[in-house]
Design an enzyme around this catalytic site. Structure first.
Site, short mmCIF file in Angstrom:
data_model
loop_
_atom_site.label_atom_id
_atom_site.label_comp_id
_atom_site.label_asym_id
_atom_site.label_seq_id
_atom_site.Cartn_x
_atom_site.Cartn_y
_atom_site.Cartn_z
N ARG A 124 14.13 -35.81 66.59
CA ARG A 124 12.91 -36.51 66.25
C ARG A 124 11.82 -35.47 66.00
O ARG A 124 11.26 -34.89 66.93
CB ARG A 124 12.52 -37.43 67.40
CG ARG A 124 11.43 -38.44 67.06
CD ARG A 124 10.91 -39.09 68.33
NE ARG A 124 10.01 -38.17 69.04
CZ ARG A 124 9.90 -38.10 70.37
NH1 ARG A 124 10.67 -38.85 71.14
NH2 ARG A 124 9.04 -37.26 70.93
N HIS A 156 7.20 -39.89 69.37
CA HIS A 156 8.00 -41.10 69.59
C HIS A 156 7.38 -42.27 68.84
O HIS A 156 8.07 -43.00 68.12
CB HIS A 156 8.07 -41.40 71.09
CG HIS A 156 8.74 -42.70 71.41
ND1 HIS A 156 10.09 -42.88 71.26
CD2 HIS A 156 8.24 -43.87 71.84
CE1 HIS A 156 10.41 -44.12 71.61
NE2 HIS A 156 9.30 -44.74 71.96
N TYR A 185 5.21 -32.29 76.20
CA TYR A 185 6.48 -32.21 76.93
C TYR A 185 7.58 -31.42 76.21
O TYR A 185 8.66 -31.26 76.76
CB TYR A 185 7.01 -33.62 77.25
CG TYR A 185 7.16 -34.54 76.05
CD1 TYR A 185 8.26 -34.47 75.22
CD2 TYR A 185 6.20 -35.51 75.78
CE1 TYR A 185 8.41 -35.31 74.13
CE2 TYR A 185 6.32 -36.37 74.70
CZ TYR A 185 7.44 -36.27 73.87
OH TYR A 185 7.58 -37.12 72.79
#
Length: 385
Positions: free
Chosen positions: A277, A281, A290
């Site tokens: 990805r 998100h 993160y």
């Protein structure tokens, strides 16, 4: 975003028709099915083969470029306040276009909320996808017109829907298959395990397609499983395979084989598309909190669009005119999407209280009245000023 920006690396000769074995394992990549390397070289696989025509290669490239452009426009529209939310597929175009083009007309698809490329393959107008994210409809298309179910926000539940539908297909004796999409995070949901159980026991004609994009929001895959995701299928009694999710040719070949297997009564199969990805998100997420920038930079070298362009250019399968025409088509699509979304009406504030119960409910009536009073307070405040 231009077409050029999706394929900025310099084309490299692939060595003509010469192909090597693709059953390989490297330090940063596990063993998987691959037919087109990140460098744009065609390779063979002992179990999965594909011999696409030049027209088919150009069509898949077009699909990926237009899907990425549409996705980028949707992200921009959300940032401008035109959409409430958007879940980008950036980096996952090959997994979706490859698997989507493997489908036959009478196959049925159960997506999550990120399968914009599959929706494109099934003929769903991209504008219809945006209505739900703007809040003006609950989907915007008739699932049975495209054999493409409405987007499912509840994580993993669509795998149960797909399995039940596939069981019905088998009972009807239909010569078709069902394709269910889910992510690596959803693989931890109980619904997915239950779907695997029923699919195996009833030998349902369903293919489970897991897009392992490495991150379930902020949770990495290693916190989801101790074994590669595709190996989970063994415990339920059906085969699983891992494919290079950034290789559109491999995704097409593997999904075609799995769907044919399902159609011929051989039961379910799990495909793990190992991809990444590239973006957040959703537009409410900040991936820089993160994950490291170096990780994304590594995966940028495996870009699905760049590798196919490199191969086609090296083999003389696409010229400058093809790419220029596609650039114009991409711009036209982006403009149509922008104009159509901005022409959509604002959502009806009270619509969220409709269709909750068939005959109404006193609690919903109470909540509707409270919300109406709350909304009216803003009007009163403005009048007071």
């Amino acid at each position: 975003m231009t077409v050029e920006s999706t394929a900025a690396r310099k084309p490299r000769r692939s060595g003509g028709a010469k192909r090597t074995s693709a059953k390989r394992r490297t330090a940063d990549q596990p063993e998987l099915v691959q037919l087109l390397t990140p460098e744009g070289e065609r390779v063979e696989h002992p179990e999965y083969s594909l011999d696409p025509t030049p027209d088919e290669l150009r069509a898949m490239y077009r699909d990926m470029v237009l899907t990425r452009r549409f996705d980028g426009e949707a992200t921009t529209l959300q940032r401008q306040g035109e959409l409430g939310l958007w879940a980008s597929l950036l980096g996952q175009e090959a997994a979706q276009i490859g698997s989507g083009r493997a489908l036959q007309d009478d196959d049925y698809v159960f997506p999550t909320y990120r399968e914009h490329g599959v929706a494109w393959c099934r003929g769903v107008d991209p504008v219809n996808l945006l209505g739900m994210f703007r809040g003006v409809n609950h989907g915007g298309w008739d699932p049975n017109s495209n054999n493409f179910h409405l987007y499912t926000i509840v994580i993993g539940s669509q795998t149960l829907h797909a399995t039940g539908y596939a069981m019905g297909v088998a009972k009807d004796g239909a010569d078709s298959a069902v394709l269910a999409y889910f992510g690596d995070g959803a693989s931890s949901q109980g619904d997915v395990a239950e779907a695997f159980t029923f699919a195996a026991v009833y030998n349902a004609p369903v293919v489970f397609f897991c897009q392992n994009n490495q991150w379930a929001i902020s949770e990495p895959t290693e916190r989801q499983t101790r074994v590669p995701l595709y190996q989970r299928a063994q415990g339920f009694g059906f085969p699983g395979v891992r494919v290079d999710g950034n290789d559109v040719l491999a995704c097409l070949a593997v999904t075609k084989a799995a769907l044919e297997r399902a159609r011929t009564g051989q039961g379910p199969m799990l495909i793990e598309a190992f991809t990444y990805r590239m973006g957040a998100h959703t537009t409410s997420d900040d991936p820089t909190r993160y994950r490291r920038a170096e990780e994304r930079e590594l995966w940028e070298t495996k870009d699905p669009i760049s590798r196919l362009r490199t191969y086609m250019t090296a083999e003389g399968l696409a010229d400058d005119a093809f790419f220029a025409d596609l650039e114009k088509e991409s711009d036209a699509l982006a403009k149509r999407v922008r104009d159509s979304v901005r022409a959509m009406p604002d959502p009806d504030d009270m619509a969220l209280f409709e269709h909750i119960y068939a005959d109404g409910h006193p609690l919903v009536d109470e909540e509707r009245a409270q919300f109406a009073e709350y909304q009216a307070s803003f009007v009163s405040a403005e009048e007071g000023n």
